[in-house]
Design a protein around this motif. Structure first.
Motif, mmCIF file in Angstrom:
data_model
loop_
_atom_site.group_PDB
_atom_site.id
_atom_site.type_symbol
_atom_site.label_atom_id
_atom_site.label_comp_id
_atom_site.label_asym_id
_atom_site.label_seq_id
_atom_site.Cartn_x
_atom_site.Cartn_y
_atom_site.Cartn_z
ATOM 1 N N VAL A 291 6.556 4.021 8.901
ATOM 2 C CA VAL A 291 6.523 4.919 7.739
ATOM 3 C C VAL A 291 6.075 4.213 6.462
ATOM 4 C CG1 VAL A 291 7.950 6.369 6.239
ATOM 5 C CG2 VAL A 291 8.183 6.527 8.721
ATOM 6 N N PRO A 292 6.640 3.044 6.093
ATOM 7 C CA PRO A 292 6.198 2.420 4.834
ATOM 8 C C PRO A 292 4.741 1.973 4.864
ATOM 9 C CG PRO A 292 7.663 0.946 6.036
ATOM 10 C CD PRO A 292 7.723 2.268 6.717
ATOM 11 N N LEU A 293 4.258 1.538 6.032
ATOM 12 C CA LEU A 293 2.849 1.134 6.123
ATOM 13 C C LEU A 293 1.928 2.322 5.874
ATOM 14 C CD1 LEU A 293 2.905 -1.302 9.184
ATOM 15 C CD2 LEU A 293 2.369 -1.881 6.798
ATOM 16 N N LEU A 294 2.272 3.480 6.460
ATOM 17 C CA LEU A 294 1.443 4.670 6.274
ATOM 18 C C LEU A 294 1.455 5.126 4.823
ATOM 19 C CD1 LEU A 294 2.390 6.730 9.475
ATOM 20 C CD2 LEU A 294 0.311 5.388 9.077
ATOM 21 N N LEU A 295 2.576 4.957 4.145
ATOM 22 C CA LEU A 295 2.689 5.420 2.761
ATOM 23 C C LEU A 295 1.962 4.509 1.777
ATOM 24 C CD1 LEU A 295 6.459 6.530 2.700
ATOM 25 C CD2 LEU A 295 4.452 8.022 2.676
ATOM 26 N N ILE A 296 1.953 3.204 2.043
ATOM 27 C CA ILE A 296 1.353 2.254 1.088
ATOM 28 C C ILE A 296 -0.121 1.965 1.402
ATOM 29 C CG2 ILE A 296 1.855 0.100 2.307
ATOM 30 C CD1 ILE A 296 2.313 0.813 -1.456
ATOM 31 N N ALA A 297 -0.553 2.308 2.623
ATOM 32 C CA ALA A 297 -1.929 1.989 3.040
ATOM 33 C C ALA A 297 -2.996 2.548 2.096
ATOM 34 C CB ALA A 297 -2.166 2.474 4.470
ATOM 35 N N PRO A 298 -2.897 3.823 1.636
ATOM 36 C CA PRO A 298 -3.959 4.340 0.742
ATOM 37 C C PRO A 298 -4.144 3.507 -0.526
ATOM 38 C CG PRO A 298 -2.606 6.135 1.574
ATOM 39 C CD PRO A 298 -1.928 4.866 1.979
ATOM 40 N N LYS A 299 -3.061 3.018 -1.098
ATOM 41 C CA LYS A 299 -3.179 2.233 -2.327
ATOM 42 C C LYS A 299 -3.836 0.880 -2.066
ATOM 43 C CE LYS A 299 -0.511 2.909 -5.700
ATOM 44 N NZ LYS A 299 0.519 2.910 -6.740
ATOM 45 N N PHE A 300 -3.584 0.316 -0.894
ATOM 46 C CA PHE A 300 -4.227 -0.966 -0.563
ATOM 47 C C PHE A 300 -5.724 -0.769 -0.305
ATOM 48 C CE2 PHE A 300 -5.604 -3.999 2.736
ATOM 49 C CZ PHE A 300 -5.437 -5.181 2.029
ATOM 50 N N LEU A 301 -6.047 0.330 0.401
ATOM 51 C CA LEU A 301 -7.449 0.584 0.732
ATOM 52 C C LEU A 301 -8.286 0.842 -0.511
ATOM 53 C CD1 LEU A 301 -6.977 2.796 3.930
ATOM 54 C CD2 LEU A 301 -7.697 0.403 3.818
ATOM 55 N N THR A 302 -7.676 1.403 -1.551
ATOM 56 C CA THR A 302 -8.411 1.637 -2.802
ATOM 57 C C THR A 302 -8.402 0.420 -3.715
ATOM 58 O OG1 THR A 302 -6.420 2.551 -3.844
ATOM 59 C CG2 THR A 302 -7.908 4.109 -2.748
ATOM 60 N N GLY A 303 -7.727 -0.685 -3.280
ATOM 61 C CA GLY A 303 -7.691 -1.909 -4.057
ATOM 62 C C GLY A 303 -6.716 -1.882 -5.221
ATOM 63 N N THR A 304 -5.827 -0.899 -5.232
ATOM 64 C CA THR A 304 -4.862 -0.798 -6.329
ATOM 65 C C THR A 304 -3.832 -1.924 -6.279
ATOM 66 O OG1 THR A 304 -5.126 1.599 -6.251
ATOM 67 C CG2 THR A 304 -3.235 0.756 -7.493
ATOM 68 N N THR A 306 -2.400 -5.639 -4.016
ATOM 69 C CA THR A 306 -2.816 -6.756 -3.168
ATOM 70 C C THR A 306 -2.061 -6.740 -1.841
ATOM 71 O OG1 THR A 306 -1.121 -8.217 -4.049
ATOM 72 C CG2 THR A 306 -3.222 -8.137 -5.241
ATOM 73 N N MET A 307 -2.521 -7.602 -0.921
ATOM 74 C CA MET A 307 -1.836 -7.736 0.369
ATOM 75 C C MET A 307 -0.397 -8.214 0.177
ATOM 76 S SD MET A 307 -1.698 -7.530 3.625
ATOM 77 C CE MET A 307 -3.394 -7.268 4.129
ATOM 78 N N GLY A 308 -0.207 -9.135 -0.750
ATOM 79 C CA GLY A 308 1.156 -9.601 -1.000
ATOM 80 C C GLY A 308 2.056 -8.490 -1.477
ATOM 81 N N ALA A 309 1.501 -7.599 -2.315
ATOM 82 C CA ALA A 309 2.287 -6.461 -2.788
ATOM 83 C C ALA A 309 2.619 -5.519 -1.635
ATOM 84 C CB ALA A 309 1.528 -5.720 -3.883
ATOM 85 N N VAL A 310 1.656 -5.341 -0.696
ATOM 86 C CA VAL A 310 1.930 -4.503 0.480
ATOM 87 C C VAL A 310 3.098 -5.053 1.276
ATOM 88 C CG1 VAL A 310 1.013 -3.743 2.707
ATOM 89 C CG2 VAL A 310 -0.424 -3.614 0.661
ATOM 90 N N VAL A 311 3.059 -6.367 1.550
ATOM 91 C CA VAL A 311 4.140 -6.991 2.314
ATOM 92 C C VAL A 311 5.468 -6.847 1.581
ATOM 93 C CG1 VAL A 311 5.008 -9.164 3.237
ATOM 94 C CG2 VAL A 311 2.577 -8.610 3.446
ATOM 95 N N GLN A 312 5.428 -7.041 0.252
ATOM 96 C CA GLN A 312 6.661 -6.931 -0.527
ATOM 97 C C GLN A 312 7.205 -5.500 -0.520
ATOM 98 O OE1 GLN A 312 6.323 -7.756 -4.714
ATOM 99 N NE2 GLN A 312 8.490 -8.261 -4.922
ATOM 100 N N VAL A 313 6.305 -4.517 -0.659
ATOM 101 C CA VAL A 313 6.725 -3.119 -0.676
ATOM 102 C C VAL A 313 7.285 -2.696 0.680
ATOM 103 C CG1 VAL A 313 5.860 -0.742 -0.781
ATOM 104 C CG2 VAL A 313 5.247 -2.363 -2.560
ATOM 105 N N VAL A 314 6.597 -3.108 1.762
ATOM 106 C CA VAL A 314 7.091 -2.750 3.099
ATOM 107 C C VAL A 314 8.475 -3.354 3.336
ATOM 108 C CG1 VAL A 314 6.710 -3.070 5.573
ATOM 109 C CG2 VAL A 314 4.809 -2.419 4.085
#
Length: 610
Positions: A291-304, A306-314
């Protein structure tokens, strides 16, 4: 006794905590609060370590994404310190949590066991609360199951709250808002990851609650069936010799099988309910990382972000979600915990009923008092069984100091019940019993109790710390026909309850009398296991070494009258005589007095034979 009304779960919890939380009051409050504060400090330290590791994840993956080798190694250098802090905080939390569990359980067990044992409540409870199975198991095991999980659940709940609040703030800060275009309008959802975590957790918790709601009652029923099965096995062990002699193996095996079949049936109900809960939990486990990966993926794909922020958010989303579904993960434990709380509270309820007199009206209790003339007085004494059937009514008798009184009568006439009333452990009835103030009283039952310990402990019980010379103990053993045991006085502990025969146990009881020299002696069939020669030898103690003591004894064997001055014969009352709300119906009570005077009467032998 009328069936007690059903008590709500909220009431059970309130009653249990009313007693259990006394650990934080009185003499134990300083230790309790010190342990509690220590636990809270380590919870805070553990949360801080988790936040540090969460931030380290962002720094590390950002460095990897940008291929900053120096930043990667610099970030890696902090890892041992973070892991060490996490390990130390966890270790401290485990130790402080276990200390709190041990000390809290110790306090509640001492309180409850002392309450149960004091004032013969352990004895009276068997008559007043026949449905109260295995109170000793409730004290020994259910108290543990009520306290240990409670501490863990409380720590888990506090940790979940702190974690949810902390990592929700991280989600708010790092994930930001979500924007969706709807036609010409743009919809902004602030802190959408935190909101999503709350909504997801609420749905999972509701599903677990609906699936597991019936589990509480079924766990309680299972515990009750387990207790009954243990009680059945204990009864078999305690009566092993009698059952073996009459070859009752087949019947006992059938009874044990039926009892265990109830345990199996109770467990099968739990298995079915656990399957429903497992379906909810496993579904949640499968969705948890996705669930968290699906929710945060659009923001990462648009470059909003970083990868580190994705890992931290998940990681933060998982922490918040895990904290908020604490109820889901612990529903089964909560059900088991509440079942144990219920059993402990039921015992507390019955003990309170003994104290406040809710079972029996106050005016129908036998009053115990003191006499100032050295005599034992029974004034308008009426005694009933716990079911209300009257066995003795309106008796007024005075037993002078030094008198030797024999209580006789057919089975069921109330002889042993009268002895229990004299001992103060049988309150059912009315009238009063007054015994001399300041005089020691010894009660000798048909089957004397032999505690654990060496022979000296057995002989000096219940005052095993008395300083009595060995030669005095040896002389008492020889006088009671147990001289061959003198060499075992201070040897290692033995299971004397099994080593000694019934007759030897009764001679031990008379040895205790010689060592105690009580002022009043009350015996109930105390020579039933002895032959006539040994009985005569021991009863002569009341004409010799114990001649100054007042003797009240129950017995029906021939020859007992020769060692008593008075005889009270109880006649069995007809069926149907019961307690009324205000008075007790009369029964027959006949007193045969003054043996020496009766011997001069021509009809004395006829009276004695009755």
């Amino acid at each position: 006794m009328a069936e007690a009304p059903q008590v709500s779960r909220r009431s059970r919890m309130r009653q249990f905590f009313r007693v259990a939380l006394r650990y934080w009051c009185g003499r134990t409050r300083w230790r309790a609060w010190a342990l509690t504060i220590t636990v809270l400090v380590f919870i805070a330290a553990q949360t801080a370590a988790a936040v540090g590791i969460n931030r380290w994840n962002r720094w590390f993956f950002d460095a990897l994404e940008k291929r900053y080798v120096a930043a990667v190694w610099a970030t890696t250098g902090w890892l041992p310190f973070l892991l060490g802090a996490a390990a130390l905080s966890m270790c401290g939390l485990v130790i402080s949590r276990m200390l709190l569990q041990v000390r809290w359980r110790e306090n509640l067990t001492r309180r409850l066991s002392g309450w149960w044992i004091a004032d013969q409540r352990y004895y009276r409870l068997g008559f007043l609360a026949k449905n109260m199975t295995a109170p000793e198991y409730r004290i020994a095991e259910d108290v543990r199951l009520a306290i240990e999980p409670l501490v863990e659940l409380a720590i888990g709940l506090i940790t979940a709250f702190v974690t949810a609040a902390t990592f929700a703030a991280i989600l708010w800060q790092v994930a930001g808002s979500a924007e969706f275009a709807l036609g010409a309008s743009t919809i902004v959802i602030p802190s959408y990851m935190a909101i999503a975590a709350v909504v997801y957790a609420a749905i999972a918790s509701l599903g677990a609650y609906l699936a597991g709601r019936p589990l509480v009652a079924r766990v309680a029923h299972k515990n009750e069936m387990e207790a009954q099965f243990r009680a059945e096995m204990t009864r078999l062990r305690e009566n092993a010799e009698s059952i073996a002699l009459i070859k009752g193996d087949a019947d006992e095996r059938s009874s044990a099988s039926e009892s265990y079949a109830k345990v199996v049936a109770a467990w099968l109900q739990i298995v079915r309910q656990q399957g429903m809960i497992a379906l909810v939990l496993n579904t949640n486990s499968a969705l948890f990382p996705i669930v968290p990966l699906l929710l945060i993926a659009p923001k990462f794909l648009t470059g909003t972000i970083t990868m580190g922020a994705v890992v931290q958010v998940v990681a933060a989303f998982s922490a918040v979600q895990a904290a908020l579904i604490w109820f889901v993960d612990n529903f089964v434990r909560l059900a088991e915990w509440f079942a144990s709380v219920t059993r402990v509270d039921e015992l507390m309820e019955e003990l309170e009923a003994l104290d406040i007199g809710t079972i029996m009206e106050k005016e129908e209790r036998i009053a115990l008092g003191e006499s100032d003339d050295g005599a034992v007085h029974l004034d308008n004494l009426s005694i009933a069984h716990s079911n209300g059937r009257v066995v003795v009514a309106d008796a007024t008798v005075t037993i002078p100091q030094g008198a030797k009184v024999l209580i006789a009568g057919e089975s069921g006439s109330g002889k042993s019940t009268l002895i229990r009333a004299l001992a103060g452990i049988w309150p059912w009835g009315s009238g009063s019993i007054r015994v001399p103030a300041g005089q020691s009283i010894a009660f000798v039952p048909q089957k004397p109790y032999l505690p654990k310990g060496n022979l000296r402990t057995i002989l000096l019980y219940p005052d095993s710390d008395r300083d009595i010379p060995d030669d005095a103990i040896t002389a008492a053993l020889q006088r009671c026909g147990l001289g061959y045991l003198a060499k075992k006085l201070d040897l290692e502990e033995e299971d004397w309850d099994r080593v000694l025969s019934g007759g030897e146990r009764q001679r031990v009881a008379f040895t205790r009398l010689l060592l105690q020299k009580p002022d009043i002696i009350v015996m109930d069939e105390a020579t039933s296991a002895l032959d006539e020669e040994n009985q005569a030898s021991l009863l002569r103690l009341f004409d010799e070494e114990l001649n100054a003591a007042t003797l009240i004894s129950v017995g029906h064997r021939p020859g007992l009258e020769d060692y008593h001055d008075q005889k009270i014969t109880l006649e069995r009352r007809p069926a149907g005589a019961h307690l009324t709300s205000r008075r007790l119906r009369k029964s027959l009570w006949r007193v045969f007095r003054n043996r020496s005077a009766a011997n001069e009467d021509e009809g004395s032998e006829a009276d004695r034979g009755r």
